[in-house]
Structures are given as C-alpha cells and as structure tokens.
Design a protein around this motif. Sequence first.
Motif: not given
Length: 309
Positions: A224-247
Amino acid sequence: MEVLITGGCGFIGTNLVDRMLNQSEVTRVRTLDNYETGLRRSDSSPRVEEIEGDLRKYDDVLKASEGVDAIVHLGALPSVPRSIKDPVATNAVNVFGTLNVLEAARSNGVQHVSVASSSSVYGANPTLPKSETLATLPLSPYAVSKLATEAYANAYQTSYNLSTLAFRFFNVFGPLQRADHVYAAVIPKFLDALKHDRPLTIHGDGEQSRDFTSIHAVTDALTKAAVRRVTNASPVNLAFGTRTSLNEVVRMLQDIHPKRILVEYVEPRIGDVKHSQASSQVLEDILPDLVQPSFEASLKEVYDWYMGL
C-alpha cells in the motif's frame, strides 16, 4: 506500475512478490538478489523478472532499477550476532547498499522508495512502547547500519525531493521464513526444533519480549505504501504494539504441539535487546486500513506450514 524489490527472493521479499501480484495497480515485479540467503522462485509468472546482482555494485542496482516506478529496499545482511562477528560486511551491504539504491533511484527518476529499518535502532532505550520520537541507542553494528539506512532515506527526501518511507520492522514472522542457517530468527528456530524433536534453545531467562508482527501485515503495508506513494518525514514503526515473551511463545506452541516441549536456557547474547514493543500511532495515521492478524492465529499458521514441509 512496475516495482523493484531488492532482496526479493528472501523471506519477506518472496511473500511481498506474491502480495504485489495480487494488487491490480502493479503490472510487473522485478527482484534483485544475490541468492546468498534468498531462493529462486519455483513458479514462472510472466509478471515477475528475477535479476541476479549485488547491492554493493552500483551498476547492478542502476540497471535493475531502470524504468521502475517504485523500489522496496529489503536487501540486507540481517542478524545482530552476524554483525558483531563481521561488522565490515554488515556495513558494506546495509549502508553502502542502501546508498546505491537511493542514488540509482535518483538517477533513474524512480517515484518512490521504501526501505527496511529495524526496531533494533532503539537499542538501550528502555522506554516502552517505542515511539518514533525516542532517542535511538543502537547496541550492535547491525542496529547502526539500519539507523544509517533510514537516515539516508530521509536525507534523500529532503536533499533531492525523492519520495521515501523508512519502516522499522519488529520481529516479522510467517510462512517461508527459513531456519536452516545459524542466524535464523527465533520462531523458525523453535519450529525447526519441534519438527526434529529437539529442545528449544532460549538465550537468557525467556522473559525477554518482542512485538511479533505477521508477514501478512508487513507485506500489506509495503504494498500500500508503494502504490499510494506514502511518505513521512521520519521513520515509521511497522508493528501493532503487542508484547509477547519467549516463554509465552513456548506456552502457545505447547497448546498446539502434540508432544511435550523441552526448553534449554543458555547465556544471553551480546547486543540483544531485552524488550521491544512499538507504538503504532504513526502507522495507523499513514495507513489506516491495515489489518492486524492475531498473534495466536499467525503462530498457528506458520506452525502448520512448517510442520507440513
């Protein structure tokens, strides 16, 4: 539109090619890969062109990017431990390779370039969740190389008016992720051990946590970023805020694995980050229609895929 994917025969790249081919706006996809870790495609879609080349060779990148509308730059030497063992090689591929991609894009008039950075750039910064405004404190040469990758992308946006977007990946996992090399990621390593009736190896106490991200969400965002030519002035996290331990991952695997899972705990690795969790607000702002698959469902999918190999 025609898209070039560097590292297009690796885990993320191969999945991204398939996602791109299902996008009506994308007419053709090129891949640039040296096949050091990537694998040649087994199918022969007339809309895919594979190019063998090296990111460290500017002429290879320049030729591969002729006539394309967008570049998704995934090609890199991954792995924190690998970078600690050989920082010069990591720098050559990840930093100079990125510079070659951006310069080739500028020379060829490419309209949009997205690049893959990493959550490892946050390093020693303990704040959770990780927002893009936090100070970056990289702990490994790999993290430094990814910080340079995103910085170069942003610099080309401001210096040359090249439309760019830097994504910070957080522990991407899913089908096609390989476990047959020493620097494999943790989930495929776990699955490989299960398939061959070996104990799972965890470095440290297993309470280290990660924001595991489904490959499907990642390829959707990149497309979607490539097709829509999305830009941003700074880097963008590509994740959704989850947090899971290895255990916790082990416990979830035990729920779907028919045999008892054994775990061996060994010494922590140098350069590893204890906890990682993204703030996803910027991602939601620039790509509000992304779908977040559940971790449990995504883990079951990759488990079934791996066990079926």
